[in-house]
Design a protein around this motif. Sequence first.
Motif, PDB file in Angstrom:
ATOM      1  N   SER A  77      -4.544   4.160  -4.261  1.00  0.00           N
ATOM      2  CA  SER A  77      -5.937   3.782  -4.015  1.00  0.00           C
ATOM      3  C   SER A  77      -6.333   4.349  -2.657  1.00  0.00           C
ATOM      4  O   SER A  77      -5.907   3.839  -1.617  1.00  0.00           O
ATOM      5  N   ARG A  78      -7.132   5.404  -2.677  1.00  0.00           N
ATOM      6  CA  ARG A  78      -7.483   6.077  -1.421  1.00  0.00           C
ATOM      7  C   ARG A  78      -8.285   5.158  -0.501  1.00  0.00           C
ATOM      8  O   ARG A  78      -8.040   5.104   0.703  1.00  0.00           O
ATOM      9  N   LYS A  79      -9.218   4.391  -1.099  1.00  0.00           N
ATOM     10  CA  LYS A  79     -10.072   3.513  -0.289  1.00  0.00           C
ATOM     11  C   LYS A  79      -9.231   2.411   0.383  1.00  0.00           C
ATOM     12  O   LYS A  79      -9.386   2.129   1.569  1.00  0.00           O
ATOM     13  N   ARG A  80      -8.343   1.801  -0.403  1.00  0.00           N
ATOM     14  CA  ARG A  80      -7.480   0.742   0.144  1.00  0.00           C
ATOM     15  C   ARG A  80      -6.567   1.296   1.246  1.00  0.00           C
ATOM     16  O   ARG A  80      -6.456   0.726   2.332  1.00  0.00           O
ATOM     17  N   PRO A 114     -10.252  -6.332  -6.654  1.00  0.00           N
ATOM     18  CA  PRO A 114      -9.092  -6.417  -5.750  1.00  0.00           C
ATOM     19  C   PRO A 114      -9.130  -7.604  -4.797  1.00  0.00           C
ATOM     20  O   PRO A 114      -8.103  -8.261  -4.583  1.00  0.00           O
ATOM     21  N   THR A 141       0.850  -1.190   0.000  1.00  0.00           N
ATOM     22  CA  THR A 141       0.000   0.000   0.000  1.00  0.00           C
ATOM     23  C   THR A 141       0.891   1.247   0.000  1.00  0.00           C
ATOM     24  O   THR A 141       2.117   1.152   0.114  1.00  0.00           O
ATOM     25  N   LYS A 145      -0.148   0.923  -7.141  1.00  0.00           N
ATOM     26  CA  LYS A 145      -0.913   2.059  -7.662  1.00  0.00           C
ATOM     27  C   LYS A 145      -1.667   2.764  -6.526  1.00  0.00           C
ATOM     28  O   LYS A 145      -2.080   2.115  -5.559  1.00  0.00           O
TER      29      LYS A 145
END
Length: 558
Positions: free
Chosen positions: A293-296, A191, A100, A291
Motif C-alpha cells: 500500500s503506497r499511501k500507507r 483501513p 507495513t 499487502k
Amino acid sequence: MSAPAATVEERSGIDRDKAFSWGLTLIVAIPMVLFLILPLVTILIRSLETGDGYGLGNFISTFGAGRFWGLVRNSLTMATIATLGAVTIGYFYAYTLQRTLVRGRSVLRLIAMMPLFAPSLVQAQGLILLLGRNGAFNRFLGFDFDIYGPVGTCIANLLYGFPYAVLILSAALATADGRLYESAEGMGAKPFRIFRTVTLPATRYGIAAACFVVFTLVMTDFGNPMVIGGDFNVLATEVYNQVIGQAQFGLGAVIGVVLLVPAITAKLLEKRITRNQHALLTDQSKPLIIKPSRKRDLGFGVFTYSVAAVLMSVIGIVIVASFVRLWPYNMTLTLRHYQFDVQNGAEPLWNSVFVALSSAAFGVLVAGLAAIVVQKFRTPLTGPLSLLSVLPSAVPGMVLGLGYVLAFNDPSNPFNFLYGTFALIIILNGYYNHSQAFLISSTSLKQIGGTFDEASTMLGAGVGRTLRKVTLPLIWPTLLGVGVFYFMRTMVSLSAVIFLITPSTQVASVSVLQLSDRGAINQAAAFSVCIMAIVVGCLLAVRILLNLTGHKAVTLIR
C-alpha cells in the motif's frame, strides 16, 4: 536376592537426587534472602526508626510537608506525560516495523534501540546540546529555547522509555490471525476501521504492559531529572539529595518506601490486566500477510523516519560534542577528551567493563540456577522462589541500592566487609536485573520437552548428570544471551549503583553524571560515547559468535 538389592540401589539413587535438588534449592534461596529480602526489609525498618525508637514519625513529618506533595505531583505528572508520549509514538513506530512494507525497517529497529546502549541521562545530555542555552539551535540558528525544567525532563524520559515501549509493542503486533482481517475487508471495512476494531483491541494487553513498564522506569529514574531538571525536582532526585546531600537516611528510606508504591501498584495492575490474555493464534489461524500500500507506507514512513531522525540527532550530537575542543565556542575537531585527563582518568571505564563482565557471569549463575530449580525440581520452596525471582521487576534500582547501603553499611551485619567493594556492586546488579534474566531462562527451559529427562533417567542417569549432560548443553545459547543482557544493563546502569560508589569503585555512568553536573560536557560526552561503543562492540561480537555456531535465532535484546 537380586530384587531387594536393586530396590536399595534405586532408593539410594532417589535419595541422592533429592539431596542434589535440595542442595541446589538452598544455594539459590539463601543468597536471595540475604541480598534481596534483607535490603528491602532494612529500608522498611529504617523508615520507622525515630529518635525515640520505632514509629511513624518519619512518615508523619514527610507527609506533613508541602514540599513532599509537590514532589509527588511533579513525579506523577512527569511520569504520566512521558509514558503517554513514549507508548503512543512507540505504538505507531512498532506498527511500521510489523505491519507495513516501509523500506529500511531493520535499520529503523536498530535506531529505536540506540537509547538502550547508553546511560539513561544521555537523552538529557543530547537535549541540552541541541536545545540548551548553548545548544545548537540557540547558538547557531538564533532560536531561544529553554529546555531546562519539566519540559526537558518529560522529553528526556520519553526518549528513555521509548525503546522499551517499541520492544513490547513490536511483540504484540508481530502476530495476528489473517482470517479476521480478510473477514473485515470482505465486509467492506476501511483501513482505519479495521485498525480501530481489530488491531487495537488485539494489542490492548501489549499497550497495558508497555504503559506499566515505561511508567515504572521513568517514575524512578533520577539521571535525566538531575541533568536537565534544573529547579524541577521529583521523588527520585529527592532520595538522592536526602541520602547523599544531607545524610538523612531515615527520610531517604521513607521516600524509598513511597517509590515502591507506584512501582508495585503498576506491576500488580499489569498482572491483573494481562491475566485475561488469551492466545491470538490457534492451529486454525492464518498468518497475516502484509499487502503493498503506497499511501500507507508513505505516511508511516514519513512519521517513523522523522522519529528516527530525532533519536539519531539526540545521540549524534553527544558524539559530535565528544570530538570538538570546547562546545559550542571552539568547534575544532580533537581527541583530547578521550585522554580522560580528569580525576581517576579512564579508570571508571575499565571498572565498568570489569563490573559488567563479572555481573554477567554472576547473573547467569544466579538467574540460571533459579530457573532450573523452579522449572526442574519440585520442593516446598519452589513456589516462594518463583515469586521472589520476579520480585525485583517491581523494585526500583535506586530503592534496592539504598537498601544495600542501609543493610551492608551496618557494622553488626556479618557481610559488612562487602561494603565499599566491587563484589557488592556485582551482587546488586545480579539481583536488580534478576527478573528479566529468570524469565528468559525459564522460557527456554519450558521449551525443552520432558522426554529428554525421561530418556536420561531410564538410562540410569541421576538429576545432576541429566542437568550437566542434557539440560545445560541445550540452553547454553539462551544463557549466553542472558549474559549479554546483564553486561549491557550493567554498563549503562546508574540509579541502582549510585549509592554504592566510592572513589576506588567509580564506574563510567556515574562519571558521566558527575562531569555533566559540573559542566564538563565534552568529557561527559566522551565517556558516554565509550560506553555506547563498548556495548555495541560486545553485541556485535556475540552476534558473530552465535551466527558462526549456527544459533542465528537467539535474540540478544529482549
